[in-house]
Design a protein around this motif. Structure first.
Motif, PDB file in Angstrom:
ATOM      1  N   MET A 132      -6.804   5.553   2.074  1.00 39.47           N
ATOM      2  CA  MET A 132      -7.152   4.241   2.583  1.00 39.47           C
ATOM      3  C   MET A 132      -8.470   4.228   3.606  1.00 39.47           C
ATOM      4  SD  MET A 132      -3.691   2.101   3.379  1.00 39.47           S
ATOM      5  CE  MET A 132      -4.639   0.973   4.714  1.00 39.47           C
ATOM      6  N   PHE A 179       8.631  10.708  -8.539  1.00 40.20           N
ATOM      7  CA  PHE A 179       9.937  11.774  -8.842  1.00 40.20           C
ATOM      8  C   PHE A 179      10.478  11.138 -10.112  1.00 40.20           C
ATOM      9  CE2 PHE A 179      12.149   8.206  -6.673  1.00 40.20           C
ATOM     10  CZ  PHE A 179      13.298   8.196  -7.248  1.00 40.20           C
ATOM     11  N   VAL A 222      11.568   6.269   9.965  1.00 37.25           N
ATOM     12  CA  VAL A 222      11.095   7.245   9.228  1.00 37.25           C
ATOM     13  C   VAL A 222      10.570   8.282   9.944  1.00 37.25           C
ATOM     14  CG1 VAL A 222       9.585   8.303   7.122  1.00 37.25           C
ATOM     15  CG2 VAL A 222      10.933   6.187   6.793  1.00 37.25           C
ATOM     16  N   LEU A 261       9.936   1.673   8.955  1.00 36.71           N
ATOM     17  CA  LEU A 261       8.815   2.667   9.246  1.00 36.71           C
ATOM     18  C   LEU A 261       8.810   3.473  10.393  1.00 36.71           C
ATOM     19  CD1 LEU A 261       6.867   3.226   6.670  1.00 36.71           C
ATOM     20  CD2 LEU A 261       5.098   2.147   8.072  1.00 36.71           C
ATOM     21  N   SER A 283       7.902  12.913   4.213  1.00 39.31           N
ATOM     22  CA  SER A 283       7.386  11.573   3.851  1.00 39.31           C
ATOM     23  C   SER A 283       6.202  11.392   4.579  1.00 39.31           C
ATOM     24  CB  SER A 283       8.346  10.456   4.210  1.00 39.31           C
ATOM     25  OG  SER A 283       9.700  10.842   3.314  1.00 39.31           O
ATOM     26  N   ILE A 312       0.716  -1.291   0.020  1.00 36.37           N
ATOM     27  CA  ILE A 312       0.133  -0.071  -0.089  1.00 36.37           C
ATOM     28  C   ILE A 312       0.973   1.205   0.098  1.00 36.37           C
ATOM     29  CG2 ILE A 312      -1.786   1.123   1.354  1.00 36.37           C
ATOM     30  CD1 ILE A 312      -2.593  -1.525   2.286  1.00 36.37           C
ATOM     31  N   ASN A 313       1.983   1.175   0.774  1.00 40.82           N
ATOM     32  CA  ASN A 313       2.847   2.393   0.986  1.00 40.82           C
ATOM     33  C   ASN A 313       3.214   2.605  -0.383  1.00 40.82           C
ATOM     34  OD1 ASN A 313       4.101   4.472   2.153  1.00 40.82           O
ATOM     35  ND2 ASN A 313       5.072   3.038   3.839  1.00 40.82           N
ATOM     36  N   ALA A 314       3.658   3.987  -0.633  1.00 39.29           N
ATOM     37  CA  ALA A 314       4.442   4.643  -1.808  1.00 39.29           C
ATOM     38  C   ALA A 314       5.696   3.824  -1.799  1.00 39.29           C
ATOM     39  CB  ALA A 314       4.527   6.059  -1.706  1.00 39.29           C
ATOM     40  N   MET A 362       2.724   9.877   3.660  1.00 34.33           N
ATOM     41  CA  MET A 362       2.041   8.937   4.250  1.00 34.33           C
ATOM     42  C   MET A 362       0.657   9.257   4.724  1.00 34.33           C
ATOM     43  SD  MET A 362       4.634   6.439   5.758  1.00 34.33           S
ATOM     44  CE  MET A 362       5.822   7.440   7.013  1.00 34.33           C
ATOM     45  N   ILE A 404      -2.105   7.344  -5.700  1.00 37.00           N
ATOM     46  CA  ILE A 404      -0.835   7.436  -4.929  1.00 37.00           C
ATOM     47  C   ILE A 404       0.613   7.143  -5.611  1.00 37.00           C
ATOM     48  CG2 ILE A 404       0.271   5.918  -3.285  1.00 37.00           C
ATOM     49  CD1 ILE A 404      -2.214   7.292  -2.037  1.00 37.00           C
ATOM     50  N   PRO A 405       0.611   6.410  -6.513  1.00 34.77           N
ATOM     51  CA  PRO A 405       2.171   6.385  -7.361  1.00 34.77           C
ATOM     52  C   PRO A 405       2.100   7.663  -7.991  1.00 34.77           C
ATOM     53  CG  PRO A 405       0.706   4.654  -8.236  1.00 34.77           C
ATOM     54  CD  PRO A 405      -0.123   5.227  -7.192  1.00 34.77           C
ATOM     55  N   ILE A 442      -1.609   9.005   1.887  1.00 39.73           N
ATOM     56  CA  ILE A 442      -1.945   7.683   1.583  1.00 39.73           C
ATOM     57  C   ILE A 442      -3.043   7.108   2.629  1.00 39.73           C
ATOM     58  CG2 ILE A 442      -0.969   5.304   1.457  1.00 39.73           C
ATOM     59  CD1 ILE A 442       1.629   6.623   0.539  1.00 39.73           C
ATOM     60  N   ILE A 490       8.578   5.320  -2.873  1.00 37.30           N
ATOM     61  CA  ILE A 490       9.510   6.114  -2.543  1.00 37.30           C
ATOM     62  C   ILE A 490       9.627   6.100  -0.656  1.00 37.30           C
ATOM     63  CG2 ILE A 490       8.040   8.121  -2.216  1.00 37.30           C
ATOM     64  CD1 ILE A 490      10.046   9.995  -3.061  1.00 37.30           C
ATOM     65  N   VAL A 491       8.559   5.678  -0.058  1.00 37.72           N
ATOM     66  CA  VAL A 491       8.567   5.828   1.393  1.00 37.72           C
ATOM     67  C   VAL A 491       9.293   4.455   1.677  1.00 37.72           C
ATOM     68  CG1 VAL A 491       7.387   5.895   3.487  1.00 37.72           C
ATOM     69  CG2 VAL A 491       6.672   7.446   1.501  1.00 37.72           C
ATOM     70  N   THR A 540       3.396  10.487  -5.590  1.00 38.19           N
ATOM     71  CA  THR A 540       4.667  10.288  -4.892  1.00 38.19           C
ATOM     72  C   THR A 540       5.874  10.060  -6.000  1.00 38.19           C
ATOM     73  OG1 THR A 540       4.249   8.033  -4.762  1.00 38.19           O
ATOM     74  CG2 THR A 540       3.727   9.235  -2.915  1.00 38.19           C
TER      75      THR A 540
END
Lengths: 357, 258, 275
Positions: free
Chosen positions: C262, C216, C32, C29, C251, B104-106, C255, C210-211, C258, B108-109, C214
Motif C-alpha cells: 500500500m 490457501f 490478531v 485486528l 498473519s 484492502i486486507n487479505a 499484513m 495480495i490475494p 500488504i 484470510i486475515v 495469501t
C-alpha cells in the motif's frame, strides 16, 4: 495574401454511412488566419482533423506546399495542433510538455531550454516551467497548449475550438492574444469555431460551413455584409431574412412594397431572399418611411436598443441607439446599399440547408 | 489486419476464461462418472443433488445468511453514507479509513481476526457468526456503491422542497432518496453476490458442523469430486452470472461508466 | 447543507456503524496483533513473528512470494494488451464486451479453481483431448505450475478492470497531441499511454498480488498437499494445530507485506507514475 499553402481537393468523408464532408475544396494561403465557422456537425472539425492527419478522407487529396500528404502520418506533418480541452500531458510538468516535440526530434538541451523560455514568454507564462498542468487555470492550460505546439516551429497551427471551455472575459482576452501571436509568429493559423464573433474578430478569411458544404468564404466584412445565402446571413449575426420578388435590376418588391436596391442580374420578377441587418433598418416618422408599422417589443442591450416592429405582416428586428416606445407608430426606411439580395435555393442540397435554419 | 489480431486475442482470452466453466457445466449433464468419457445426457446428478439433505441445508444456510446480511448491511451502509454529509472531514476520513480495512486486507486475515473475536466473546459459531462476518464485509461494498450517489446529491432540490413547505423527512424522501436509490439497489445486489460467493471468511467463522454451499464444496473437493458437485457448481454459476448481469445492466452502472 | 440540525445528529446517525466497525473490524485486528506478540502464558514476545525464519515457514513464504509474483506478471502481460484493445474499441458498443471480461471477478473462486482441477487431472478433460489427438499428455496437477495457472485464471479479471479503466480514461486528443508533436506510435506508447496508465497498473498489481500471496484454497486444490504456501501454514495453525499465537504472528508478517504494498502504491500514485 501569400501563395496557396494547403489545398483540399474533392474531400469526402463519412462515418457510419453518414456523409460529413461532401466534395470539399478549399485553398488556404500562407500567413493567413483562416477560420472554419459553422454549427456543430457541419464538418469543420473533421476538416481540421483531415488536415492534421488524424482522419483519412474517403476521397480526395490534401496538398501541403505542393506535396500530397493525404496518407502521411500526423507525426510526419509540418503542422501542429491546439486541441479542444487542451489535451496536455497531465503526468508531465509544463516544461516537459513544451519540450515533448523537441525531445522527439533530438534537439540539444540548450536549444530546448531556450525554446521553452521563449515560448512561455510568448504566452505570458514566464516562470511556470516546473508547474503541473492540473495546477493551472483553463486559460493558462490553453496558453501552454499553444506554447507546446509553436515551439516546433510549424508552418501551420491548427486550432480546434481552443477557447470553447473558457469563460467570456477570458475568451475575449485570448482572441486578442491569438491575433498578436499570429502576427509575431508569421505563420498560418487554421481556426475552428462555432462562435461567429470569434471568427469576425480574428480572421483574415472565414469559411462558413454547414452540413458538409462550404456555404461561403471571404473576408469577415464580405461574409457579414454580403452573405450569399440565408444560412450565412442567419448564422452570422441577427438578420431580417425576407422572401421577396426581384422586379428588375435595382428594384425589389419586399412585402408588397417596392424598395430600391443596388443588386443586378437576378432577372425580372424572380423570387429572391432579402437580407437586411437590424442596424441597417432606420426608424423614422411614419410619413417618411417606405413602409410603416408599430413597435411591439423593446429591449435595452447596452450599446443599443433592440426593437421588434410589426410592419406589412413581418416582424422586423431593429437595432438603434434611439429608442421608440412600444406602441409607437414608426416608418421603416432602408438604404438601397444595405439591401442584400440572395438567390432562393434551388438545388436539393441548398434546400436542405435553408430548412435547417 | 491489426483488427483481426485484436479479435483473435480477445477470443483467446474469452475462451481461457469461459471454456473451463462451460466444460464443467457440460460435465454436470454427463451420465458417466468419469470425466474422460461422455456417457450420454442425464439429469440424474441434479436429481441426486436435490435429494441430498446436506446440500439442501447448506443451500438454506447460504441463502438465509445472504438475504439477512444484505438487508442489514444495506440499511447500515446507506444510513452511514447519508450521515457522512453532516460529519466533519476528519471524522469522515476516519470512517472511510476503517471501512477500507476489510477491502484492502487479505481475506484470510479478516477471517481469522473475526474467528478470534468470536472465540473470545464465546459467540456460538455457525449461523450467527457467519452472519455477523458477512454484514461486516458487505457494508464497505454497499458504501462504495452508495457514496458516489450521496456525493453528487443536489441539495438545492432538497432546500427547494423545504422552501415549498415540505417537512424535512418528506423532502428527504421525495428529493434525495430517489437519487440515492439506484446506488442502494446495486449496493444490495453486490452485497448479496459477495455473501453468496464468499468462502474464505465463512470458512474461518463457521465453526464445525455448519456448512454453506462454499464450504460444502471445499470439503467435497478435498474428498474427491463427485458429479453432484458439478451440478451444484453449474447452478451457482448460472445464478451468480444472472445476478451480475442484472447489476451491470442497472442504470446506476451505466451512468457511472459515462 | 441543512440536512442535519447539527453535527451531533449526523454523528448519532453514523454511530451504529462506527460501533459496529470498532467491534468487528478494529478489535479483531487488534486481537490478531495481540495474539501475534504474546505466548500462551500471555507474555510479550516476538517469537511468533520471528519463527517466519524457520526453514519450513520461510520456504513457504518465499514460494508464496515467487508464485504470486509470477502470476502477477503473467496477469499483467495478458491484461495490458487486452485493456488496450478494449479501450480502443470506444464506448457504447464495448460496455457489454468489457462486462464479459470482468464478470468472472465476482464469481466464486472455489468453483473456478474446481474447474481447473477437472481439466488438469491425470485423467482429466485436457489429457483426454490430448490422448484423442494422439498428443503427449501433460501432468501438471499438484505442481507449482498448476497453482500459477489457477492464480492467473482466478485473478486475471482483477488486473483487466483497473488497467482498462485507466486506459479508457485517456483522452484521445492526448494521444493525437503526441502524434501531432512528432512522436511515432512506439514513442507515444512509451511516453504517454504507459505512464498515464500507471495508476491502473498499480492497482491491478495490488489486486492480484495480495490475494495470490495469501491464498490457501488454490494451493490446496491444485497443489495437492505437497506444495504449501504461507496461506496454508496460517490456515493449519488455526484449523488443525490450534496454535493461534503462531498463526497470528505469521498473519502479521502477511499484513506487513500488504502494508508495504500500500505504501508503494500511495507513493507512486502521488508522484503520478513510476516510469
Amino acid at each position: 495574401m501569400g501563395k496557396s499553402l494547403i489545398t483540399l481537393e474533392h474531400i469526402s468523408k463519412s462515418y457510419d454511412g453518414q456523409l460529413i464532408l461532401d466534395d470539399l475544396n478549399l485553398d488556404i494561403h500562407e500567413n493567413s488566419f483562416v477560420t472554419l465557422l459553422g454549427p456543430s456537425g457541419c464538418g469543420k472539425t473533421t476538416t481540421l482533423r483531415i488536415i492534421g492527419g488524424f482522419e483519412k478522407p474517403d476521397q480526395g487529396r490534401v496538398v501541403f506546399d505542393g506535396q500530397d500528404i493525404t496518407s502521411l502520418a500526423p507525426n510526419k506533418r509540418q503542422l501542429n495542433t491546439v486541441f479542444q480541452k487542451y489535451a496536455l500531458f497531465t503526468h508531465m510538468s509544463i516544461e516537459e510538455n513544451i519540450a515533448f516535440g523537441l525531445k522527439i526530434k533530438n534537439k540539444p538541451d540548450s536549444y530546448i531550454k531556450d525554446k521553452i523560455r521563449y515560448a512561455l514568454k510568448l504566452v505570458n507564462l514566464e516562470g511556470f516551467e516546473k508547474r503541473m498542468p492540473d495546477s493551472l487555470s483553463g486559460g493558462q492550460q490553453q496558453r501552454i497548449a499553444i506554447a507546446r505546439a509553436i515551439v516546433n516551429e510549424p508552418k501551420v497551427l491548427l486550432l480546434d475550438e481552443p477557447l470553447g471551455a473558457l469563460d467570456l472575459k477570458m475568451r475575449q482576452d485570448m482572441q486578442y492574444e491569438l491575433k498578436r501571436l499570429k502576427e509575431e509568429l508569421g505563420i498560418t493559423f487554421i481556426y475552428v469555431t462555432h462562435d461567429q464573433e470569434e471568427a469576425l474578430t480574428m480572421s483574415d478569411h472565414i469559411v462558413v460551413m454547414n452540413q458538409g458544404y462550404i456555404q461561403q468564404e471571404g473576408s469577415p466584412e464580405t461574409i457579414y455584409n454580403e452573405p450569399e445565402n440565408a444560412f450565412v446571413a442567419d448564422f452570422i449575426g441577427d438578420s431580417n431574412i425576407i422572401r421577396a420578388t426581384m422586379i428588375r435590376d435595382e428594384l425589389v418588391d419586399i412585402l408588397g412594397t417596392k424598395f430600391a436596391c443596388v443588386d443586378k442580374g437576378f432577372g425580372e420578377n424572380k423570387p429572391v431572399d432579402v437580407v437586411i441587418r437590424p442596424e441597417d433598418v432606420e426608424l423614422v416618422a411614419p410619413s417618411e418611411g417606405t413602409i410603416s408599422g408599430v413597435v411591439t417589443d423593446l429591449t435595452f442591450k447596452g450599446v443599443h436598443y433592440e426593437m421588434d416592429v410589426e410592419a406589412c405582416g413581418y416582424e422586423w428586428l431593429v437595432h438603434s441607439t434611439r429608442l421608440s416606445e412600444v406602441g409607437t407608430k414608426v416608418g421603416i426606411k432602408v438604404d438601397p446599399f444595405n439591401i442584400q439580395i440572395m438567390n432562393v435555393p434551388v438545388s436539393e442540397d441548398e434546400e436542405a440547408i435553408s430548412e435547417t435554419i | 489486419m491489426r483488427k483481426v489480431f485484436e479479435k483473435i486475442y480477445l477470443g483467446i482470452i474469452l475462451i481461457f476464461m469461459y471454456a473451463p466453466i462451460v466444460t464443467l457445466i457440460i460435465l454436470s449433464f454427463n451420465s458417466s462418472k468419469s470425466r474422460a468419457k461422455w456417457g450420454g445426457f442425464t439429469l440424474k446428478w441434479y436429481t441426486r443433488l436435490f435429494s441430498d439433505q446436506a446440500v439442501a441445508s447448506a443451500l438454506v444456510n447460504t441463502l438465509s445468511i445472504a438475504v439477512l446480511a444484505t438487508i442489514f448491511s444495506t440499511i447500515i451502509g446507506t444510513i452511514t453514507c447519508i450521515a457522512m454529509i453532516g460529519l466533519n472531514s476528519k471524522l469522515r476520513s476516519v470512517i472511510m479509513g476503517i471501512t477500507n480495512i476489510p477491502m484492502i486486507n487479505a481475506d484470510i486475515v479478516t477471517g481469522i481476526s473475526l474467528m478470534l473475536l468470536f472465540r473470545f466473546l464465546h459467540i456460538g459459531s455457525g449461523f450467527t457468526t457467519i452472519l455477523l462476518a458477512h454484514i461486516t464485509f458487505n457494508i464497505p461494498f454497499v458504501m462504495l456503491s452508495v457514496m458516489p450517489r450521496v456525493k453528487s446529491l443536489n441539495f438545492y432540490v432538497y432546500e427547494a422542497a423545504l422552501d415549498l413547505g415540505a417537512t424535512p423527512l418528506y423532502a428527504f424522501r421525495k428529493t434525495m432518496l430517489p437519487d440515492i436509490m439506484p446506488g442502494v439497489v446495486s449496493g444490495a445486489l453486490m452485497a448479496f453476490t459477495m455473501s453468496l460467493d464468499d468462502f474464505i471468511i465463512t470458512y474461518f467463522t463457521k465453526g464445525s458442523g455448519f456448512e454453506t454451499l462454499s464450504t460444502l464444496i471445499y470439503n467435497e473437493v478435498k474428498r474427491g469430486i463427485q458429479p453432484e458437485i458439478y451440478a451444484l457448481s453449474a447452478i451457482i454459476f448460472v445464478v451468480v452470472l444472472s445476478l451480475l448481469m442484472i447489476i451491470y445492466r442497472s442504470p446506476n452502472n451505466k451512468t457511472k461508466e459515462k | 447543507m441543512k440536512l442535519f440540525k447539527n453535527a451531533k445528529s449526523a454523528f448519532l446517525m453514523a454511530s451504529p456503524y462506527l460501533v459496529w466497525a470498532v467491534i468487528f473490524i478494529v478489535v479483531p485486528l487488534a486481537m490478531v496483533i495481540y495474539y501475534g506478540v504474546t505466548d500462551t502464558s500471555g507474555a510479550f514476545t516476538f517469537d511468533n513473528i520471528a519463527r517466519i525464519s524457520e526453514s519450513g515457514y520461510f520456504k513457504a513464504l518465499c514460494r508464496s512470494i515467487a508464485l504470486a509474483f509470477i502470476s502477477t506478471v503473467i496477469c499483467f502481460l495478458l491484461a495490458y494488451p487486452l485493456g488496450m484493445i478494449l479501450a480502443s474499441m470506444k464506448l457504447t458498443r464495448n460496455t457489454y464486451l468489457v462486462t464479459l471480461f470482468i464478470l468472472p471477478m465476482w464469481m466464486n473462486f472455489l468453483l473456478r479453481t474446481l474447474t481447473w482441477m477437472t481439466l488438469l487431472e491425470g485423467k482429466g478433460v485436457i489429457n483426454t483431448v490430448l490422448e484423442f489427438l494422439h498428443l503427449p499428455t501433460i501432468n501438471i496437477i499438484n505442481t507449482s505450475g498448476a497453482i500459477v495457472l489457477g492464480m492467473v485464471y482466478n485473478f486475471l479479471p482483477f488486473m483487466i478492470l483497473p488497467i482498462y479503466n485507466s486506459l479508457s480514461r485517456i483522452d484521445d486528443n492526448v494521444i493525437n497531441a503526441a502524434r501531432d508533436l512528432g512522436a511515432d506510435s512506439v514513442q507515444t506508447f512509451l511516453r504517454i499511454t504507459l505512464p498515464l496508465s500507471v495508476p491502473g497498473i498499480i492497482s491491478g498489481i495490488t489486486m492480484v498480488f495480495i490475494p495470490a500471496l495469501t491464498t490457501f484454497a488454490i494451493s490446496t486444490m491444485l497443489g495437492g498437499s505437497k506444495i504449501l504456501l504461507i496461506g496454508n501454514i496460517i490456515e493449519q495453525q488455526f484449523t488443525q494445530v490450534y496454535d493461534w499465537h503462531l498463526g497470528s504472528g505469521l498473519s502479521i508478517v502477511l499484513m506487513i507485506f500488504i502494508l508495504l504494498n500500500m505504501i508503494i502504491e500511495s507513493i507512486s500514485d502521488k508522484e503520478g507514475g513510476i516510469f
